[in-house]
Design a protein around this motif. Sequence first.
Motif, PDB file in Angstrom:
ATOM      1  N   MET A   7       0.823  -1.192   0.000  1.00 58.59           N
ATOM      2  CA  MET A   7       0.000   0.000   0.000  1.00 58.59           C
ATOM      3  C   MET A   7       0.869   1.259   0.000  1.00 58.59           C
ATOM      4  O   MET A   7       1.769   1.400   0.809  1.00 58.59           O
ATOM      5  CB  MET A   7      -0.910   0.001   1.234  1.00 58.59           C
ATOM      6  N   GLU A  37      -4.684  -6.169   1.387  1.00 51.94           N
ATOM      7  CA  GLU A  37      -3.527  -6.914   0.876  1.00 51.94           C
ATOM      8  C   GLU A  37      -3.439  -8.350   1.378  1.00 51.94           C
ATOM      9  O   GLU A  37      -2.377  -8.821   1.771  1.00 51.94           O
ATOM     10  CB  GLU A  37      -2.247  -6.127   1.160  1.00 51.94           C
ATOM     11  N   ASP A  52      -5.899  -5.083  -3.285  1.00 53.42           N
ATOM     12  CA  ASP A  52      -5.737  -4.030  -2.278  1.00 53.42           C
ATOM     13  C   ASP A  52      -6.686  -4.261  -1.105  1.00 53.42           C
ATOM     14  O   ASP A  52      -6.303  -4.109   0.049  1.00 53.42           O
ATOM     15  CB  ASP A  52      -5.956  -2.649  -2.906  1.00 53.42           C
ATOM     16  N   GLU A  77      -9.543  -2.686  -5.963  1.00 49.91           N
ATOM     17  CA  GLU A  77      -8.185  -2.362  -6.410  1.00 49.91           C
ATOM     18  C   GLU A  77      -8.048  -0.848  -6.483  1.00 49.91           C
ATOM     19  O   GLU A  77      -8.927  -0.172  -7.027  1.00 49.91           O
ATOM     20  CB  GLU A  77      -7.898  -2.967  -7.791  1.00 49.91           C
TER      21      GLU A  77
END
Length: 150
Positions: A7, A37, A52, A77
Amino acid sequence: LKAVSGMKNTERMIVARLLRRFSETTAYKSGDALLPEAETFFQALNKLRIPDLAYFTKDELLRSEQGEEPIPKFIIEIISPTNTVDELQAKLQDYFTSGVQVVWEIFPKYQLVRVYASLKELKICTDEDVCSAAPVVPDFALKVKDIFQS
């Protein structure tokens, strides 16, 4: 210093806002999670992806503890300027081929969100438009502007 992956500092507030809003959902209150993640193995494709944000039900989390590899039904994402169209399309195809039902692609640079319900069903959202994770998480919805500002 530049990390190889993970990130970005410019994405932290976006993720924090999304997680804060998710904590208000019925899904969260029943033990489901939107995880940043989380390594996700797509067995049918023999591929590892790290979305993400990925949504897992409480049951899927418990099965994960036993070594199973559940496929999240909802993925987010956050798209950076270095992502290529080819990369984005490959991820989308992997996700939908594997059983993901909703994908959000968030474009911070343009304050825009693409909400996919399939490879052919796309809604582009900006400003006051509401992004929804239905049917996976029906009460997880927020305006695009609220993703980018407190």
